[in-house]
Design a protein around this motif. Structure first.
Motif, mmCIF file in Angstrom:
data_model
loop_
_atom_site.group_PDB
_atom_site.id
_atom_site.type_symbol
_atom_site.label_atom_id
_atom_site.label_comp_id
_atom_site.label_asym_id
_atom_site.label_seq_id
_atom_site.Cartn_x
_atom_site.Cartn_y
_atom_site.Cartn_z
ATOM 1 N N LEU A 166 -59.780 -17.981 10.754
ATOM 2 C CA LEU A 166 -60.458 -17.008 11.601
ATOM 3 C C LEU A 166 -59.451 -16.053 12.230
ATOM 4 N N GLN A 167 -59.871 -14.824 12.412
ATOM 5 C CA GLN A 167 -59.050 -13.817 13.059
ATOM 6 C C GLN A 167 -59.894 -13.082 14.088
ATOM 7 N N GLY A 168 -59.252 -12.692 15.165
ATOM 8 C CA GLY A 168 -59.943 -11.959 16.207
ATOM 9 C C GLY A 168 -59.293 -10.606 16.444
ATOM 10 N N ILE A 169 -60.020 -9.700 17.068
ATOM 11 C CA ILE A 169 -59.482 -8.395 17.428
ATOM 12 C C ILE A 169 -58.932 -8.490 18.846
ATOM 13 N N MET A 170 -57.663 -8.113 18.986
ATOM 14 C CA MET A 170 -56.960 -8.346 20.235
ATOM 15 C C MET A 170 -57.431 -7.410 21.349
ATOM 16 N N PRO A 171 -57.410 -7.867 22.595
ATOM 17 C CA PRO A 171 -57.698 -7.003 23.738
ATOM 18 C C PRO A 171 -56.543 -6.035 23.967
ATOM 19 N N THR A 172 -56.760 -5.055 24.818
ATOM 20 C CA THR A 172 -55.738 -4.047 25.086
ATOM 21 C C THR A 172 -55.632 -3.794 26.593
ATOM 22 N N LEU A 173 -54.483 -3.287 27.004
ATOM 23 C CA LEU A 173 -54.269 -2.768 28.351
ATOM 24 C C LEU A 173 -54.160 -1.259 28.254
ATOM 25 N N GLU A 174 -54.955 -0.542 29.014
ATOM 26 C CA GLU A 174 -54.977 0.911 28.956
ATOM 27 C C GLU A 174 -55.197 1.479 30.358
ATOM 28 N N PRO A 175 -54.879 2.770 30.548
ATOM 29 C CA PRO A 175 -55.093 3.371 31.875
ATOM 30 C C PRO A 175 -56.559 3.274 32.290
ATOM 31 N N ALA A 176 -56.778 2.989 33.561
ATOM 32 C CA ALA A 176 -58.138 2.857 34.078
ATOM 33 C C ALA A 176 -58.776 4.228 34.241
ATOM 34 N N LEU A 177 -60.112 4.250 34.216
ATOM 35 C CA LEU A 177 -60.835 5.476 34.546
ATOM 36 C C LEU A 177 -60.618 5.780 36.024
ATOM 37 N N GLN A 178 -60.580 7.066 36.392
ATOM 38 C CA GLN A 178 -60.381 7.402 37.789
ATOM 39 C C GLN A 178 -61.255 8.571 38.212
ATOM 40 N N PHE A 179 -61.566 8.581 39.509
ATOM 41 C CA PHE A 179 -62.450 9.579 40.095
ATOM 42 C C PHE A 179 -61.888 9.936 41.467
ATOM 43 N N ALA A 180 -61.587 11.233 41.672
ATOM 44 C CA ALA A 180 -60.957 11.684 42.913
ATOM 45 C C ALA A 180 -61.993 11.802 44.025
#
Length: 542
Positions: A318-332
Motif C-alpha cells: 500500500l502507498q499513501g499520498i503524503m501531507p504537506t506544509l504550506e503557507p496559511a490563508l490570510q485575511f487582513a
C-alpha cells in the motif's frame, strides 16, 4: 512505568514540586543526623580518650548518670524533628493524591501560584495544552516541561487522543493543522493528501505521516520521546472516560456495537463502561515501529500500512499520498492578520463569510443582516456534510501555537477494527469528500501584540460558530472569553443546511454556545485556554 508517572502527575505541577521538596527535606534530615553523629563522636573522644574496655570500667557512676541526662534533650529534639518530617511527608503525599482530582474550576484556581500570586482557571505563566482528555492534556503539558516546544506537545497530545478517543480520531484519521512561529511571525498550514481507498469504505490512514511531518520540520525533542508515553498507555492500559463511554452506550442501545469488539467490549459482547481498563497492544506495536522507522515519509508510512495490508489480505504494498506544509490563508483586519487552513477544510468558507460581512464601509452596530447574507451566499455553494472530529491546541507565552483538527469522517470512521493495529480506519472516500468543516484560525501580529487561536469541530455549523465568535469580538467589541462562551451574534441553519436567521442578543444575555469550541490566547506574557463546554476541554499548563 510511564502510566504510573502520568497518574502521579495527573493534577498539576504541584506534584513535581512536592516531590522535589520531599527530596530536599530528606536530604536535610540525613545531613542533620550526620551532624549529630559527628557531634556524638567528638564528645565521646573528649570523654574517653582511651577506647579500651578497661577504661570504660573506670568511669564514675555519677559521671555516667550526668552523661545520660545530658543526652535526653537532644534525643527528644531529634524525635520531635522526626515526627515533624514524617507529618510533612504524609501531608505532601495527601496533596499529591488531591492533585489527581483537580478537574473542577474551583480546585484548578488553586493550581497556579507563582511568586505569591495565583492565576485564574485556564491561565498559565509559561505554556498550555488543551484537548478533550485530561490524560492527554497532562501528557502534552509534560512534554513542555521536558523542554519540548508546542509542536512536540501538540503531536504527543494528538497521539494520546488517537488511543483514548477512537470514536473521534485515531491513527486512521485525517489531520489538518495550523502552526504559528512567534519568533519569525510565520504561519503554516498542515494539509493532508487526498484519501485513497484501501478497500470499499476504508480510507488511507493519515495520522502518522501528518504528525511525523510536523515534528520533523518544526519539533524539538527526539521523535521517539513523543511516542513513549502513549505506547505505555496502550500497553499498560487506560481508563475509558465519560465521552467515550457515552458514545459506546449509545451505540450499544442502537445495536451497532458489533464492529467495536473485541477492543471495546466485554467477552459477552456488551460494550465497556466508564472507568473500564483497556489495553491496545496492536496500537502500541504500531507506535513502537513508528518510533524506529526511517525518517523518510514513504518508509515511515509503511510502519502502519504493512500490517494493514496483511489484515486486508492485499497482495500489493500500500502507498499513501503524503501531507504537506504550506503557507496559511490570510485575511487582513484592523486588529491584525487572520490565518486559517486552506481547502479541503472550510477555511476559505470562513474567510468568505468574514470578508463579505466586514468589507463594506460604515458597518452598523448590528452586523446581523450582512452576516446572514454572507453566510447564505457561502453555504449555497457547498455540499452539506457532518464529519465527526477532534481538536486540540498547544501554546507558549511568546505566542507560538499549534492547532490540530482531525476526523474519521463518521463516529468510529469505517467501524472496521484492524486486528493487527487496533485502529479504526476513516471512511472518507474520494477527493471531493475529504473536506472537513473544521477550520482552525489564528489572529495575530496586531497593535497589542497578542495572539489568539480558535478551533471547532463537528458538522456544518462549525464555520458559523467560528464566524459569530470572531464577529462578536471584532465588531461588537465583546470580551473574547465571552464571545466564545456566549457570543452576541446568533445564527441558525435551516433544514436544508443553509443559514436562515440571525439575531443580536444583549450583552450577558446571549444564548450559551452549543458548538464545541476552544480558544487559546496570549496576553502580558501569560497564556489562557478556554473550552466550550468547559467540562469537555480540560487544559493543563505550567
Amino acid at each position: 512505568m510511564e502510566q504510573s508517572m502520568l497518574n502521579s502527575q495527573a493534577g498539576c505541577l504541584g506534584t513535581v514540586k512536592y516531590q522535589k521538596l520531599l527530596f530536599q527535606e530528606s536530604g536535610s534530615e540525613e545531613e542533620e543526623e550526620e551532624e549529630e553523629e559527628e557531634e556524638e563522636d567528638e564528645t565521646t573522644s573528649v570523654l574517653f580518650p582511651d577506647s579500651g574496655p578497661e577504661r570504660l570500667l573506670q568511669v564514675n557512676p555519677a559521671q555516667s548518670r550526668l552523661k545520660t541526662w545530658a543526652w535526653i534533650p537532644p534525643a527528644l529534639l531529634l524525635l520531635g524533628l522526626s515526627f515533624y518530617l514524617a507529618a510533612r511527608q504524609l501531608q505532601s503525599r495527601w496533596a499529591s493524591d488531591q492533585d489527581q482530582e483537580m478537574s473542577s474550576p474551583k480546585i484548578q484556581n488553586l493550581e497556579h501560584h507563582t511568586s505569591g500570586h495565583h492565576h485564574s482557571p485556564g491561565m498559565y505563566p509559561n505554556g498550555v495544552v488543551i484537548s478533550e482528555s485530561v490524560t492527554c492534556s497532562i501528557l502534552g503539558r509534560d512534554l513542555l516541561l521536558d523542554g519540548g516546544n508546542v509542536v512536540d506537545a501538540g503531536v504527543a497530545t494528538a497521539l494520546c487522543l488517537a488511543l483514548v478517543h477512537p470514536h473521534e480520531t485515531g491513527l486512521g484519521a485525517v489531520f489538518w493543522g495550523l502552526f504559528h512561529n512567534s519568533s519569525s511571525n510565520q504561519t503554516m498550514a498542515l494539509t493532508p493528501g487526498p484519501v485513497q481507498a484501501l478497500a470499499p469504505g476504508l480510507g488511507t490512514p493519515g495520522a502518522l505521516p501528518a504528525l511525523h511531518l510536523l515534528h520533523r520540520n518544526l519539533g524539538h525533542l527526539p521523535w521517539p520521546r513523543l511516542l513513549v508515553a502513549t505506547i505505555a498507555l496502550a500497553q499498560d492500559g487506560f481508563s475509558i472516560d465519560k465521552a467515550l463511554a457515552e458514545v459506546l452506550a449509545e451505540w450499544d442501545a442502537a445495536g451497532q456495537a458489533t464492529g467495536l469488539c473485541p477492543l471495546l467490549c466485554h467477552p459477552n459482547g456488551t460494550v465497556l463502561g466508564q472507568g473500564t481498563h483497556v489495553t491496545n497492544l496492536g496500537f502500541a506495536a504500531v507506535l513502537h515501529r513508528a518510533a524506529q522507522a526511517p525518517k523518510t515519509d514513504d518508509q515511515f508510512l509503511s510502519a502502519l500500512l504493512h500490517p494493514l495490508a496483511e489484515d486486508l489480505h492485499l497482495q500489493e504494498p500500500l502507498q499513501g499520498i503524503m501531507p504537506t506544509l504550506e503557507p496559511a490563508l490570510q485575511f487582513a483586519l484592523p486588529q491584525g492578520l487572520l490565518f486559517t487552513t486552506p481547502s479541503p477544510t472550510a477555511g476559505e468558507l470562513l474567510l468568505k463569510i468574514l470578508n463579505n460581512t466586514l468589507k463594506a464601509e460604515g458597518l452598523t452596530s448590528d452586523p446581523c443582516p450582512r452576516f446572514l447574507a454572507a453566510a447564505q451566499d457561502a453555504y449555497a455553494r457547498v455540499t452539506p456534510a457532518a464529519p465527526i472530529g477532534s481538536i486540540l491546541a498547544a501554546m507558549d507565552n511568546k505566542g507560538s501555537m499549534l492547532l490540530l483538527a482531525s476526523s474519521l469522517n463518521s463516529t468510529f470512521g469505517s467501524r472496521w477494527l484492524s486486528p493487527s493495529t487496533g485502529i479504526f480506519l476513516n471512511d472518507f472516500m474520494g477527493d471531493s469528500q475529504t473536506a472537513t468543516w473544521a477550520c482552525p484560525a489564528l489572529l495575530c501580529c496586531g497593535p497589542e501584540g497578542d495572539v489568539l487561536a480558535l478551533a471547532t469541530s463537528g458538522g456544518s455549523p462549525a464555520p458559523l460558530a467560528m464566524a459569530k465568535t470572531l464577529l462578536s469580538y471584532l465588531t461588537l467589541q465583546q470580551p473574547l472569553p465571552d464571545a466564545v462562551t456566549q457570543p452576541q451574534l446568533q445564527i441558525q441553519l435551516g433544514s436544508n443546511g443553509v443559514p436562515h436567521s440571525c439575531r443580536k442578543t444583549p450583552p450577558k444575555t446571549g444564548t450559551p454556545n452549543t458548538e464545541a469550541l476552544l480558544l487559546v490566547t496570549t496576553h502580558a506574557d501569560h497564556v489562557r485556554a478556554t473550552g466550550v463546554p468547559a467540562s469537555c476541554y480540560p487544559s493543563r499548563g505550567h
